[in-house]
Design a protein around this motif. Structure first.
Motif, PDB file in Angstrom:
ATOM      1  N   TRP A  70      29.542  59.204  21.197  1.00  0.00           N
ATOM      2  CA  TRP A  70      29.280  58.880  19.792  1.00  0.00           C
ATOM      3  C   TRP A  70      30.586  58.679  19.047  1.00  0.00           C
ATOM      4  O   TRP A  70      31.452  59.540  19.043  1.00  0.00           O
ATOM      5  N   THR A  73      29.370  59.179  12.743  1.00  0.00           N
ATOM      6  CA  THR A  73      28.121  59.691  12.171  1.00  0.00           C
ATOM      7  C   THR A  73      28.064  59.224  10.728  1.00  0.00           C
ATOM      8  O   THR A  73      29.037  59.369   9.985  1.00  0.00           O
ATOM      9  N   GLU A  74      26.952  58.619  10.360  1.00  0.00           N
ATOM     10  CA  GLU A  74      26.776  58.084   9.010  1.00  0.00           C
ATOM     11  C   GLU A  74      25.419  58.553   8.473  1.00  0.00           C
ATOM     12  O   GLU A  74      24.660  59.207   9.186  1.00  0.00           O
ATOM     13  N   GLU A 148      18.798  61.099  13.179  1.00  0.00           N
ATOM     14  CA  GLU A 148      18.540  62.527  13.129  1.00  0.00           C
ATOM     15  C   GLU A 148      17.759  62.889  11.869  1.00  0.00           C
ATOM     16  O   GLU A 148      17.860  62.224  10.841  1.00  0.00           O
ATOM     17  N   GLN A 152      21.058  61.650   8.984  1.00  0.00           N
ATOM     18  CA  GLN A 152      22.254  61.025   9.548  1.00  0.00           C
ATOM     19  C   GLN A 152      21.877  60.223  10.789  1.00  0.00           C
ATOM     20  O   GLN A 152      20.824  60.429  11.388  1.00  0.00           O
ATOM     21  N   TYR A 153      22.750  59.286  11.140  1.00  0.00           N
ATOM     22  CA  TYR A 153      22.598  58.592  12.415  1.00  0.00           C
ATOM     23  C   TYR A 153      23.951  58.551  13.086  1.00  0.00           C
ATOM     24  O   TYR A 153      24.993  58.675  12.435  1.00  0.00           O
ATOM     25  N   LYS A 154      23.907  58.377  14.398  1.00  0.00           N
ATOM     26  CA  LYS A 154      25.139  58.315  15.178  1.00  0.00           C
ATOM     27  C   LYS A 154      25.223  56.953  15.849  1.00  0.00           C
ATOM     28  O   LYS A 154      24.232  56.445  16.370  1.00  0.00           O
TER      29      LYS A 154
END
Length: 159
Positions: A70, A73-74, A148, A152-154
């Motif tokens: 990864w 992370t945003e 997630e 957040q997403y990775k």
């Protein structure tokens, strides 16, 4: 690998694509193809994990559990909540696949939807009504996304 599918009308989560506030065109629905349990399991075992059946179980040896898979992370929640339907910019920069690239949106081992990249881009908010760690992969490309529950997403590269 040829897959078997659940007819869209029989898919138990089809409501996420029939939501009045986030309409999905009939053309796009034709490309939203839930996999049968057996086909979903084959996709999951081949490209995600042959040990874990959902995101919170990923462990040593599963590529999604590796930190170096990864790169960033945003946050996706604010984009999801906005009137604008556009994917977050960082995703668009990370993934530059052709419109017709085959993608799998993998909720867990027995819940996988096959679609096209352009269909996902237009309807990504619908896919995220279930946000307990789904992964977006393409069999022909290494870039990946994981969403997630904390909003957040990775961005990653799958192993």
């Amino acid at each position: 690998m040829s897959h078997s599918y659940i007819p869209f009308e029989s898919y138990k989560r089809k409501w996420i694509f029939n939501h009045k506030d986030l309409p999905v065109s009939e053309d796009d629905k034709a490309f939203i193809m839930p996999l049968s349990d057996k086909s979903a399991m084959e996709v999951w075992n081949k490209w995600i994990s042959n040990k874990s059946s959902r995101a919170e179980q990923f462990s040593k040896g599963d590529w999604p559990a590796k930190q170096d898979a990864w790169s960033a992370t945003e946050h996706w929640q604010s984009a999801w909540d906005s009137i604008d339907n556009q994917l977050p910019d960082a995703i668009i920069e990370h993934i530059q696949w052709p419109d017709d690239a085959k993608v799998y949106f993998c909720y867990e081992k027995y819940q996988v939807i096959e679609t096209r990249w352009d269909v996902f881009v237009r309807n990504w908010k619908c896919f995220l009504f279930f946000d307990d760690g789904p992964l977006l992969i393409s069999p022909n490309h290494k870039q990946t996304l994981m969403f997630e529950q904390n909003g957040q997403y990775k961005l990653g590269i799958r192993g």
